[in-house]
Design an enzyme around this catalytic site. Sequence first.
Site, short mmCIF file in Angstrom:
data_model
loop_
_atom_site.label_atom_id
_atom_site.label_comp_id
_atom_site.label_asym_id
_atom_site.label_seq_id
_atom_site.Cartn_x
_atom_site.Cartn_y
_atom_site.Cartn_z
N GLY A 159 0.84 -1.21 0.00
CA GLY A 159 0.00 0.00 0.00
C GLY A 159 0.87 1.25 0.00
O GLY A 159 0.96 1.95 1.01
N SER A 182 -1.63 -4.35 -5.70
CA SER A 182 -1.66 -5.70 -6.29
C SER A 182 -1.96 -6.75 -5.23
O SER A 182 -1.46 -6.66 -4.10
CB SER A 182 -0.30 -6.03 -6.93
OG SER A 182 0.02 -5.08 -7.90
N GLU A 240 12.69 -4.46 -4.31
CA GLU A 240 11.69 -4.59 -5.38
C GLU A 240 12.34 -4.41 -6.75
O GLU A 240 12.04 -5.13 -7.70
CB GLU A 240 10.59 -3.54 -5.17
CG GLU A 240 9.42 -3.70 -6.13
CD GLU A 240 8.25 -2.77 -5.83
OE1 GLU A 240 8.40 -1.89 -4.96
OE2 GLU A 240 7.21 -2.93 -6.47
C1 LIG Z 1 0.62 -3.56 -12.75
C2 LIG Z 1 0.85 -2.56 -11.67
C3 LIG Z 1 0.92 -2.99 -10.36
C4 LIG Z 1 1.12 -2.08 -9.35
N1 LIG Z 1 1.13 -2.54 -8.06
C5 LIG Z 1 1.25 -1.66 -7.05
C6 LIG Z 1 1.18 -2.12 -5.70
O1 LIG Z 1 1.03 -3.31 -5.43
N2 LIG Z 1 1.28 -1.22 -4.72
C7 LIG Z 1 1.47 0.12 -4.96
O2 LIG Z 1 1.59 0.87 -4.01
N3 LIG Z 1 1.51 0.59 -6.24
C8 LIG Z 1 1.40 -0.26 -7.27
N4 LIG Z 1 1.44 0.20 -8.58
C9 LIG Z 1 1.50 1.65 -8.82
C10 LIG Z 1 2.81 2.13 -9.39
O3 LIG Z 1 3.83 2.09 -8.43
C11 LIG Z 1 2.55 3.56 -9.91
O4 LIG Z 1 1.63 3.46 -10.98
C12 LIG Z 1 3.83 4.23 -10.40
O5 LIG Z 1 4.65 4.55 -9.31
C13 LIG Z 1 3.54 5.50 -11.22
O6 LIG Z 1 2.74 6.39 -10.48
P1 LIG Z 1 1.42 7.04 -11.10
O7 LIG Z 1 0.62 5.94 -11.71
O8 LIG Z 1 0.79 7.89 -10.05
O9 LIG Z 1 1.91 7.98 -12.31
P2 LIG Z 1 2.39 9.48 -12.20
O10 LIG Z 1 3.30 9.64 -11.05
O11 LIG Z 1 1.18 10.35 -12.26
O12 LIG Z 1 3.24 9.62 -13.51
C14 LIG Z 1 2.64 9.89 -14.79
C15 LIG Z 1 3.76 10.03 -15.80
O13 LIG Z 1 4.61 11.16 -15.47
C16 LIG Z 1 5.96 10.74 -15.37
N5 LIG Z 1 6.64 11.49 -14.31
C17 LIG Z 1 6.14 11.77 -13.07
N6 LIG Z 1 7.08 12.44 -12.36
C18 LIG Z 1 8.19 12.53 -13.14
C19 LIG Z 1 9.49 13.10 -12.96
N7 LIG Z 1 9.86 13.68 -11.82
N8 LIG Z 1 10.37 13.03 -13.99
C20 LIG Z 1 10.03 12.43 -15.16
N9 LIG Z 1 8.81 11.89 -15.40
C21 LIG Z 1 7.91 11.93 -14.40
C22 LIG Z 1 5.88 9.28 -15.01
O14 LIG Z 1 7.07 8.59 -15.35
C23 LIG Z 1 4.70 8.82 -15.85
O15 LIG Z 1 5.07 8.56 -17.18
C24 LIG Z 1 1.26 -0.69 -9.63
C25 LIG Z 1 1.20 -0.24 -10.95
C26 LIG Z 1 1.00 -1.16 -11.96
C27 LIG Z 1 0.94 -0.64 -13.37
#
Ligand SMILES: Cc1cc2nc3c(=O)[nH]c(=O)nc-3n(C[C@H](O)[C@H](O)[C@H](O)COP(=O)(O)OP(=O)(O)OC[C@H]3O[C@@H](n4cnc5c(N)ncnc54)[C@H](O)[C@@H]3O)c2cc1C
Length: 387
Positions: A122, A165, A248
């Site tokens: 989480g 997940s 991880e």
């Molecule tokens: C299959 C899957 C399983 C997952 N499982 C888990 C889980 O079990 N537990 C959990 O906690 N999370 C989980 N996640 C979440 C995952 O960790 C996040 O989706 C990821 O960290 C990206 O965050 P966000 O989706 O908020 O995208 P955002 O942070 O909103 O990013 C959007 C875009 O902007 C880019 N971006 C943002 N900031 C920057 C920066 N400073 N420099 C350059 N580019 C940037 C990102 O690279 C991305 O392309 C999972 C995600 C997936 C897809």
Amino acid sequence: MNLGYTAEEERFRQELRTWLAKTLPTLPPKPNPLDWPARRAYDLGWQRTLYDAGYGELHWGATPTQHLIFLEETERAGAPYVGANFVGLLHAGPTIAAEGTPEQRQRWLPPILRGEEVWCQGFSEPEAGSDLAALRTRAVRDGAGAGAGAGAGDYIVTGTKIWTSHAEVADWCELLVRTDPTVPKHRGITWLAMPMDAPGVTIRPLRTLAGSTEFAELLLDEVRIPVSHRIGEENDGWRVTMVTLSFERGTAFVGEVIACQRVLRELAETARRNGRWDDAVLRRRLGRLHAEFRALWRLTQWNVSEAEAAERGVPGVGGSVFKLRYSHARQDLYDTAAAVLGPESLDLSHAWTLDRLSSLSYTIAAGTSQIQQNIVAERILGLPKGR
Ligand SMILES: Cc1cc2nc3c(=O)[nH]c(=O)nc-3n(C[C@H](O)[C@H](O)[C@H](O)COP(=O)(O)OP(=O)(O)OC[C@H]3O[C@@H](n4cnc5c(N)ncnc54)[C@H](O)[C@@H]3O)c2cc1C
């Protein structure tokens, strides 16, 4: 740096190989990949089988090299994947092993190893993914010891987590909460172990492109978590989180490289059978992937060798290089599988089709490629920080 194996390690490999050859034919059939309760039962059963044979502790009880050999041999033999045990075995467990008290290690590690409890992660929130330290789920102290450093009392937690997940089938959650909103964002975070059946936890499954409910949204409404469930100190959770993320990114996915090499060989065989092998562009693509996965395996050995030399076996920042290259190579592999299969690749019952859909998420999960690039630029290449 040592990229080779000692005679003792090779002996360990041989024994494991013999055991796998004897054991794998006795396993029950694999469940439907979209049926998570059935997968939980199957994955826990496999972990129990490993435990009973003395191989259950390889994820953190052994040396990183033994872990690597274990991953190599299990993947090569086509053994079940870690599945629902991913978080528990590959990053929550190792974090508790590295950062927990003796009582905490005793409480949480044996049930993971015996295949009795599943963990989820989480961390992410609707407004805090890449910028994880922006998380807003708050925790306030209540009861005996409130406000002091004592271990008594509860944290009362309220907020929302997303993309969790395996939440639907998990018993415990490695949870990040904000315990001090008045200090800079990285300094007010705490790492807690949350029971998933605690009153106030609502799990809302989210459906993936492939139709699986493998992850969920968590709504937390005044969830009580004992202070004794805190790993590390209050407000020191960002440092503990870096330990979790280094496992991880550094070791959790490495076994999959060998699985990808197996798929690659099967792709070449399929292409020879269905006539696609005559396509020189496709052959070149397969050759490049072959080189890429070999390089990734050498990189893994290098990372493991570095981790072995490091304090407490915690992997270093090289895991970000691995994660970055691996997630793109995996996408390329399954795009190539679609090219080999042709129209058959639209059939959802084909394992490669499901793997192709899920490979899309690899450049996002566990930190996006852009974030890994930032880490490589700043912490390995020493380039200036972005704004
Ligand atoms: C299959 C899957 C399983 C997952 N499982 C888990 C889980 O079990 N537990 C959990 O906690 N999370 C989980 N996640 C979440 C995952 O960790 C996040 O989706 C990821 O960290 C990206 O965050 P966000 O989706 O908020 O995208 P955002 O942070 O909103 O990013 C959007 C875009 O902007 C880019 N971006 C943002 N900031 C920057 C920066 N400073 N420099 C350059 N580019 C940037 C990102 O690279 C991305 O392309 C999972 C995600 C997936 C897809």
